[in-house]
Design a protein around this motif. Structure first.
Motif, short mmCIF file in Angstrom:
data_model
loop_
_atom_site.label_atom_id
_atom_site.label_comp_id
_atom_site.label_asym_id
_atom_site.label_seq_id
_atom_site.Cartn_x
_atom_site.Cartn_y
_atom_site.Cartn_z
N LEU A 27 3.89 2.28 2.52
CA LEU A 27 5.02 3.15 2.30
C LEU A 27 4.22 4.28 2.06
CD1 LEU A 27 7.10 1.08 -0.49
CD2 LEU A 27 7.59 1.57 1.97
N PHE A 28 5.07 5.65 2.73
CA PHE A 28 4.84 6.74 2.38
C PHE A 28 5.52 7.71 1.33
CE2 PHE A 28 3.20 5.30 6.47
CZ PHE A 28 1.79 5.62 6.82
N TRP A 29 4.74 8.06 0.32
CA TRP A 29 5.75 8.51 -0.75
C TRP A 29 5.47 9.79 -1.10
CZ3 TRP A 29 3.58 7.89 -6.49
CH2 TRP A 29 4.56 8.29 -7.40
N ASP A 79 11.47 4.07 13.24
CA ASP A 79 10.96 2.82 12.39
C ASP A 79 9.77 3.26 11.54
OD1 ASP A 79 12.77 0.97 13.38
OD2 ASP A 79 11.39 0.47 15.04
N PHE A 80 9.08 4.15 12.09
CA PHE A 80 7.95 5.02 11.40
C PHE A 80 8.48 5.98 10.25
CE2 PHE A 80 4.12 7.86 11.25
CZ PHE A 80 3.30 7.10 10.38
N GLY A 81 9.25 6.75 10.72
CA GLY A 81 10.00 7.77 9.77
C GLY A 81 10.54 6.99 8.48
N LYS A 82 11.06 6.00 8.76
CA LYS A 82 11.91 5.49 7.53
C LYS A 82 11.17 4.95 6.44
CE LYS A 82 15.79 3.29 10.53
NZ LYS A 82 16.09 2.17 10.96
N LEU A 83 9.69 4.85 6.53
CA LEU A 83 8.51 4.53 5.83
C LEU A 83 8.30 5.60 4.96
CD1 LEU A 83 6.14 2.63 8.06
CD2 LEU A 83 8.14 1.56 6.64
N PHE A 84 8.71 6.86 4.96
CA PHE A 84 8.55 8.11 4.42
C PHE A 84 9.65 8.44 3.33
CE2 PHE A 84 5.63 8.53 7.74
CZ PHE A 84 4.67 9.51 7.36
N LYS A 85 9.36 8.13 1.99
CA LYS A 85 10.14 8.04 0.95
C LYS A 85 10.08 9.03 -0.13
CE LYS A 85 11.74 3.40 2.27
NZ LYS A 85 11.98 2.11 2.17
N THR A 86 10.96 9.37 -0.81
CA THR A 86 10.68 10.28 -2.21
C THR A 86 11.48 9.77 -3.50
OG1 THR A 86 10.55 12.20 -0.79
CG2 THR A 86 10.97 12.51 -2.80
N THR A 87 10.92 9.37 -4.28
CA THR A 87 11.41 9.12 -5.70
C THR A 87 10.47 9.91 -6.68
OG1 THR A 87 9.80 7.21 -5.89
CG2 THR A 87 11.82 6.69 -4.78
N ILE A 97 1.12 -1.21 -0.04
CA ILE A 97 0.00 0.00 -0.22
C ILE A 97 0.94 1.26 0.00
CG2 ILE A 97 -1.85 1.42 1.38
CD1 ILE A 97 -1.24 -2.27 1.99
N VAL A 98 0.64 2.36 -0.91
CA VAL A 98 1.49 3.37 -1.11
C VAL A 98 0.49 4.55 -0.79
CG1 VAL A 98 2.91 4.65 -2.64
CG2 VAL A 98 3.04 2.32 -2.63
N ILE A 99 0.79 5.29 0.19
CA ILE A 99 0.07 6.75 0.52
C ILE A 99 0.74 7.76 -0.04
CG2 ILE A 99 -1.02 8.09 2.24
CD1 ILE A 99 -1.75 5.06 2.23
N ASP A 100 0.40 8.22 -1.10
CA ASP A 100 0.86 9.29 -1.86
C ASP A 100 0.45 10.73 -1.18
OD1 ASP A 100 1.82 11.43 -3.38
OD2 ASP A 100 0.86 10.64 -5.42
N GLY A 101 1.65 11.34 -0.60
CA GLY A 101 1.37 12.64 0.33
C GLY A 101 1.87 13.70 -0.33
#
Length: 596
Positions: A547-549, A565-573, A514-518
């Motif tokens: 993942l939080f994208w 651990d929660f912060g590591k799920l926030f990623k940018t590509t 599941i990807v949450i686009d923010g």
């Protein structure tokens, strides 16, 4: 291209504002020459004033005065005050706004809505008019000095339109009594309607004839401004002076028909001659047989302490925007100008004042060039107080009622309701609620209820963010993409979690990630962060990855501060494919480390 993640070693501490530095910065900013000029706009425009402007300003000032004088008397009567109070308010407000005001068209003075707002307090004692002007001045000045004028933005146009329409109907209905010469009381809408049906058979013939004739004359004279041709200019000024024309006509008629001190019309009565005494506003007053101190006065005013200044602010900003021609409005300075007009006016026995749309429109139509036109209006009002007060006692109440009713006709904003219905139908609800409650429960309570309904709408929208749901197949992985369309506050937390879980645990799709686009989420609070973290835990227990994208820096910082651990799920590509590929590689590398 590698994904960009927040480094766990980065400093994610939330930076608190330096209050001391902010105070020092604001203090230095206020103690400058530019600030002084901004607070006294006359310093800016007076040196650049051209002599040829004087003609336009004089014509505009005279035109406004010809409306301001009869309206000042009429609105004082609406408030239950002696007529001279309206004129005291006129000359003080016009002169002070010349110094502090920024909009050359705007005319400050007593208005129908202000008169109606103070009416119930004036019924106890006329001192309340001056006291309310004093308190309103202080409140408005404080709001202006603290740059809190933005608070009026919480009052939507439908609520304002509903309030204005209700006020117009209430004021118009309350004047039926004077228009027809009826006995009884008519201080609110329901009471006015009840009084009309109860005493309709007691209507005075001469008052009724004069009243309806005056309304007809006013409407006819109003149309003269649309006449074209070589008579257009003189007829335009006749149209602008229509209020003065009908009042003079009614006064002369009443004077000629008065015999042995008896007139066929109900007259305004004696008006105190001369200028007001300059003295502090009363800090005590007598209601019945009881003397109220200042604390008791404040208690007696109740919500009026806030509602009356708030309505005054709404009116002055609305009029200012109407004549701004798309330019920005200096709301802070307008609040300071309005506050000064009310505060200083209280020392001259003035009633509360605000921006008058009718008189401002006349100012604009007359081609005013600067706020100096207000000085001309002031001079004429002062002259009328000194030399014409004996004539004012012959003004028929039916004439004043006709002036007020005609003005109220054009304040009714049902057209705004129709336009709102066409644009967004749900916005008609605040209009209707405000209109009905103002008519049935009073203007103050109606305004509060209307604003409350609007705030409920806002809270509902923030608690139900729109989310776009889509499914993607990337390299054999079934991806669920969820895109919230706004920033997230605590009211939206559980709703968003339910939506994520509902679609993520759907057996129809074999969802693995599941990807949450923010990218639309500029901020989120701690409640949302904790709720999303619990959502992560629940999905992980069901062997699903979340993942939080592309979330913005503020919500990403909140996530890191809640836990690494929660912060590591926030990623940018750059792309969703890249995000999934990097995640697959990360899992593969993790698996190889474990196997070794």
């Amino acid at each position: 291209m590698n994904s960009i993640v927040f480094n766990p070693e980065d400093d994610h501490k939330e930076k608190l504002p330096d209050i001391k530095e902010i105070i020092k910065k604001n203090f230095r900013k206020k103690c400058t020459r530019e600030t002084v000029i901004n607070r006294f706009p006359i310093i800016k425009w007076l040196p650049r004033y051209q002599l040829n402007y004087l003609y336009n300003d004089t014509i505009a000032g005279i035109s406004v005065a010809l409306t301001a004088i009869p309206q000042g008397i009429a609105y004082a009567v609406v408030a239950g005050l002696d007529p001279q109070y309206g004129l005291y308010s006129e000359f003080m407000a016009c002169s002070l706004y010349c110094i502090f005001g920024t909009c050359k068209e705007l005319t400050i003075g007593p208005t129908a809505i202000m008169a109606l707002m103070i009416q119930k307090f004036v019924a106890d004692s006329q001192d309340f008019a001056v006291i309310i002007a004093f308190i309103s001045g202080i409140v408005i000045l404080i709001l202006g000095s603290l740059n809190l004028g933005f608070l009026v933005q919480f009052i939507s146009l439908p609520v304002t339109a509903g309030f204005t329409t209700a006020a117009a109907l209430t004021i118009g209905s309350s004047q039926i009594k004077s228009l027809l010469g009826l006995p009884g009381q008519s201080s609110n809408f329901l009471e006015a309607i009840e009084n009309f049906f109860k005493n309709a058979d007691k209507a005075q013939l001469y008052d009724s004839l004069l009243g309806f004739s005056t309304i007809f004359m006013l409407l006819a004279l109003r149309k003269l401004k649309d006449v074209k041709g070589h008579l257009a200019v003189p007829l335009k000024y006749v149209s602008l002076a229509r209020n003065a024309i009908v009042v003079i006509f009614g006064t002369v008629l009443a004077y000629c028909l008065t015999q042995n001190g008896k007139s066929p019309f109900t007259l305004t009565g004696e008006v105190k001659a001369g200028l007001p005494d300059i003295k502090p506003p009363p800090f005590s007053t007598v209601v019945g047989n009881h003397t109220l101190g200042y604390g008791e006065i404040l208690s007696h005013l109740g919500t009026g302490i806030i509602s009356i200044p708030l309505i005054a602010i709404i009116e002055v900003i609305a009029v200012n925007k109407a004549f701004s021609r798309g330019q920005s409005v200096d709301g802070t300075q307008e609040l300071i100008a309005l506050g000064v007009c009310n505060l200083v006016g209280a020392f001259f026995q003035a009633m509360p004042v605000t921006g008058s749309f009718t008189r401002s429109a006349i100012n604009h139509a007359s081609g005013v060039k600067s706020t100096l036109g207000g000085v001309v209006t002031t001079i004429l009002v002062v002259l009328s107080l000194v030399y014409l007060t004996q004539s004012f006692q012959f003004i028929p109440k039916a004439t004043l009622a006709a002036v007020i009713i005609t003005a109220m006709i054009f304040m009714v904003e049902f057209r705004a309701a129709v336009e709102t219905w066409r644009v967004k139908r749900i916005d008609v609800l605040p209009f209707v609620v405000t209109l009905v409650t103002c008519l049935l429960l009073g203007l103050e309570l109606g305004m509060v209820i209307g604003i409350s309904v609007n705030i409920v709408f806002i809270l509902y929208m923030t608690s139900r963010p729109k989310t776009r749901i889509s499914h993607h197949d990337i390299n054999g992985y079934e991806i669920l993409l969820i895109e919230p369309n706004q920033s997230l506050v605590y009211t939206a937390a559980e709703h968003l979690k339910r939506k994520i879980l509902k679609h993520s645990l759907n057996d129809e799709h074999k969802i693995t990630t599941i990807v949450i686009d923010g990218h639309f989420v500029w901020s989120m609070d701690s409640t949302v962060a904790k709720t999303l973290k619990s959502c992560v835990d629940e999905l992980n227990s069901n062997d699903k990855t979340i993942l939080f994208w592309n979330w913005r820096s503020q919500p990403t910082g909140v996530a890191w501060r809640l836990g690494s651990d929660f912060g590591k799920l926030f990623k940018t590509t750059d792309t969703l494919d890249e995000l999934i590929e990097n995640e697959v590689l990360l899992k593969m590398s993790g698996s190889s480390v474990v196997s070794q």
